[in-house]
Design a protein around this motif. Structure first.
Motif, PDB file in Angstrom:
ATOM      1  N   VAL A 189       0.844  -1.200   0.000  1.00  0.00           N
ATOM      2  CA  VAL A 189       0.000   0.000   0.000  1.00  0.00           C
ATOM      3  C   VAL A 189       0.880   1.251   0.000  1.00  0.00           C
ATOM      4  CG1 VAL A 189      -1.621   1.353   1.402  1.00  0.00           C
ATOM      5  CG2 VAL A 189      -2.034  -1.089   1.013  1.00  0.00           C
ATOM      6  N   ALA A 190       1.921   1.249   0.822  1.00  0.00           N
ATOM      7  CA  ALA A 190       2.833   2.394   0.862  1.00  0.00           C
ATOM      8  C   ALA A 190       3.489   2.608  -0.495  1.00  0.00           C
ATOM      9  CB  ALA A 190       3.899   2.190   1.943  1.00  0.00           C
ATOM     10  N   ARG A 191       3.924   1.516  -1.147  1.00  0.00           N
ATOM     11  CA  ARG A 191       4.549   1.637  -2.470  1.00  0.00           C
ATOM     12  C   ARG A 191       3.596   2.299  -3.453  1.00  0.00           C
ATOM     13  NH1 ARG A 191       4.039  -0.153  -7.103  1.00  0.00           N
ATOM     14  NH2 ARG A 191       2.603  -1.799  -6.543  1.00  0.00           N
ATOM     15  N   GLN A 192       2.347   1.853  -3.446  1.00  0.00           N
ATOM     16  CA  GLN A 192       1.362   2.425  -4.367  1.00  0.00           C
ATOM     17  C   GLN A 192       1.125   3.911  -4.087  1.00  0.00           C
ATOM     18  OE1 GLN A 192      -2.223  -0.024  -4.757  1.00  0.00           O
ATOM     19  NE2 GLN A 192      -0.998  -1.799  -4.153  1.00  0.00           N
ATOM     20  N   LEU A 193       1.014   4.263  -2.813  1.00  0.00           N
ATOM     21  CA  LEU A 193       0.815   5.671  -2.462  1.00  0.00           C
ATOM     22  C   LEU A 193       2.043   6.520  -2.796  1.00  0.00           C
ATOM     23  CD1 LEU A 193      -1.045   5.312   0.957  1.00  0.00           C
ATOM     24  CD2 LEU A 193      -2.007   6.156  -1.202  1.00  0.00           C
ATOM     25  N   PHE A 194       3.221   5.989  -2.498  1.00  0.00           N
ATOM     26  CA  PHE A 194       4.452   6.705  -2.822  1.00  0.00           C
ATOM     27  C   PHE A 194       4.556   6.915  -4.332  1.00  0.00           C
ATOM     28  CE2 PHE A 194       6.824   4.809   1.097  1.00  0.00           C
ATOM     29  CZ  PHE A 194       6.189   5.711   1.943  1.00  0.00           C
ATOM     30  N   ALA A 195       4.194   5.887  -5.101  1.00  0.00           N
ATOM     31  CA  ALA A 195       4.273   5.974  -6.568  1.00  0.00           C
ATOM     32  C   ALA A 195       3.286   7.002  -7.105  1.00  0.00           C
ATOM     33  CB  ALA A 195       4.019   4.602  -7.185  1.00  0.00           C
TER      34      ALA A 195
ATOM     35  N   ASN B 235       1.564   9.529  -5.228  1.00  0.00           N
ATOM     36  CA  ASN B 235       1.581  10.862  -4.623  1.00  0.00           C
ATOM     37  C   ASN B 235       2.972  11.395  -4.317  1.00  0.00           C
ATOM     38  OD1 ASN B 235      -1.235  10.571  -4.511  1.00  0.00           O
ATOM     39  ND2 ASN B 235      -1.124   9.662  -2.484  1.00  0.00           N
ATOM     40  N   GLY B 236       3.966  10.513  -4.336  1.00  0.00           N
ATOM     41  CA  GLY B 236       5.307  10.890  -3.919  1.00  0.00           C
ATOM     42  C   GLY B 236       5.484  10.599  -2.441  1.00  0.00           C
ATOM     43  N   VAL B 237       6.694  10.353  -2.046  1.00  0.00           N
ATOM     44  CA  VAL B 237       6.988  10.031  -0.655  1.00  0.00           C
ATOM     45  C   VAL B 237       6.684  11.238   0.235  1.00  0.00           C
ATOM     46  CG1 VAL B 237       8.794   9.357   0.988  1.00  0.00           C
ATOM     47  CG2 VAL B 237       8.736   8.317  -1.282  1.00  0.00           C
TER      48      VAL B 237
ATOM     49  N   ASN C  54       6.993   2.570 -10.547  1.00  0.00           N
ATOM     50  CA  ASN C  54       6.756   3.268  -9.295  1.00  0.00           C
ATOM     51  C   ASN C  54       6.582   4.771  -9.462  1.00  0.00           C
ATOM     52  OD1 ASN C  54       6.648   1.229  -7.188  1.00  0.00           O
ATOM     53  ND2 ASN C  54       8.647   0.669  -7.989  1.00  0.00           N
ATOM     54  N   GLY C  55       6.250   5.207 -10.655  1.00  0.00           N
ATOM     55  CA  GLY C  55       5.836   6.586 -10.892  1.00  0.00           C
ATOM     56  C   GLY C  55       6.703   7.633 -10.231  1.00  0.00           C
ATOM     57  N   THR C  56       6.101   8.414  -9.328  1.00  0.00           N
ATOM     58  CA  THR C  56       6.825   9.515  -8.710  1.00  0.00           C
ATOM     59  C   THR C  56       7.915   9.031  -7.769  1.00  0.00           C
ATOM     60  OG1 THR C  56       5.126   9.700  -7.018  1.00  0.00           O
ATOM     61  CG2 THR C  56       4.960  11.213  -8.881  1.00  0.00           C
ATOM     62  N   LEU C  57       7.929   7.749  -7.464  1.00  0.00           N
ATOM     63  CA  LEU C  57       9.059   7.206  -6.706  1.00  0.00           C
ATOM     64  C   LEU C  57      10.340   7.363  -7.514  1.00  0.00           C
ATOM     65  CD1 LEU C  57       8.234   3.830  -4.928  1.00  0.00           C
ATOM     66  CD2 LEU C  57       9.201   5.879  -3.943  1.00  0.00           C
ATOM     67  N   ARG C  58      10.190   7.453  -8.838  1.00  0.00           N
ATOM     68  CA  ARG C  58      11.356   7.610  -9.715  1.00  0.00           C
ATOM     69  C   ARG C  58      12.184   8.828  -9.307  1.00  0.00           C
ATOM     70  NH1 ARG C  58      11.223   9.102 -16.121  1.00  0.00           N
ATOM     71  NH2 ARG C  58      13.426   8.875 -16.461  1.00  0.00           N
ATOM     72  N   ALA C  59      11.516   9.945  -9.113  1.00  0.00           N
ATOM     73  CA  ALA C  59      12.230  11.167  -8.723  1.00  0.00           C
ATOM     74  C   ALA C  59      12.864  10.987  -7.352  1.00  0.00           C
ATOM     75  CB  ALA C  59      11.274  12.354  -8.715  1.00  0.00           C
ATOM     76  N   THR C  60      12.136  10.367  -6.443  1.00  0.00           N
ATOM     77  CA  THR C  60      12.669  10.136  -5.098  1.00  0.00           C
ATOM     78  C   THR C  60      13.879   9.222  -5.169  1.00  0.00           C
ATOM     79  OG1 THR C  60      10.429  10.335  -4.234  1.00  0.00           O
ATOM     80  CG2 THR C  60      12.065   9.383  -2.765  1.00  0.00           C
ATOM     81  N   PHE C  61      13.792   8.190  -6.021  1.00  0.00           N
ATOM     82  CA  PHE C  61      14.894   7.249  -6.180  1.00  0.00           C
ATOM     83  C   PHE C  61      16.163   7.990  -6.586  1.00  0.00           C
ATOM     84  CE2 PHE C  61      17.496   4.589  -8.953  1.00  0.00           C
ATOM     85  CZ  PHE C  61      17.720   3.484  -8.151  1.00  0.00           C
ATOM     86  N   PHE C  62      16.078   8.878  -7.575  1.00  0.00           N
ATOM     87  CA  PHE C  62      17.262   9.600  -8.037  1.00  0.00           C
ATOM     88  C   PHE C  62      17.724  10.640  -7.017  1.00  0.00           C
ATOM     89  CE2 PHE C  62      15.702   8.250 -12.331  1.00  0.00           C
ATOM     90  CZ  PHE C  62      16.752   7.406 -12.578  1.00  0.00           C
TER      91      PHE C  62
END
Length: 197
Positions: free
Chosen positions: A15-21, A23-25, A102-110
């Motif tokens: 669920v957290a992964r989906q929300l992070f993806a 809405n962003g972390v 993971n959508g917006t997780l991409r930006a967080t990842f970098f």
């Protein structure tokens, strides 16, 4: 019937992964995760002390999926040279798919690559072991020649890590002719250094 501890934790991570993806972390709260998982905040805090801790659990979960991909490739009945190339491209493609999925997780990842690195240590060690196993097989098969498979595996591992960001960003070419040319160049670089002529 109550969920097992492992299933509850896995649900919270997913669920957290989906929300992070989505809405962003930074834009996801612990309360958002508790509500979306239909678990109370108390349950969430039983498993995770902070949003950072659940974020790292998400990264670890994604790395475990990547590791499964590598294990599947290592189990293939292929000559060592073909297996190594399959591993390289399966790995790069899996990392790219993981980041894009993971959508917006991409930006967080970098942005948070160093925070992610802490979680990657275990994955990195397991990946080096898989690469070393393929190299050892290649030496036994007479396909590879190298003085030290441990060091070669480590070098290949770090080379792959270095290729992740350019590969994800498409810097290495995305159309089919570029992919074929790139694969030929990678094969030449790797195998002319270790393949018996």
């Amino acid at each position: 019937m109550p969920m097992t501890v492992s299933k509850t934790r896995d649900l919270l991570v997913d669920v957290a992964r989906q929300l992070f993806a989505r809405n962003g972390v930074d834009n996801t709260t612990m309360n958002d995760i508790a509500q979306a998982s239909r678990k109370g905040r108390r349950t969430l805090y039983t498993y995770f002390k902070s949003k950072n801790e659940i974020y790292l659990a998400v990264v670890e979960s994604e790395l475990n999926q990547l590791y499964k991909t590598l294990v599947d490739v290592a189990a293939m009945k292929l000559p060592a040279d073909e297996k190594l190339m399959t591993l390289i491209y399966s790995r790069l493609d899996a990392v790219k798919a993981l980041v894009f999925r993971n959508g917006t997780l991409r930006a967080t990842f970098f942005r948070d690559i160093w925070r992610v690195e802490k979680v990657r240590k275990n994955f990195d060690q397991r990946e080096v072991e898989i690469i070393k196993g393929i190299l050892d097989d290649g030496v036994r098969e007479g396909v590879f020649s190298m003085p030290d498979t441990d060091i070669t595996a480590l070098v290949l591992h770090y080379a792959l890590k270095g290729l992740e960001v350019p590969y994800i960003r498409g810097v290495m070419g995305d159309n089919i002719s570029q992919r074929i040319k790139r694969r030929d160049n990678v094969m030449n670089l790797i195998f002319n250094g270790i393949r018996i002529k």
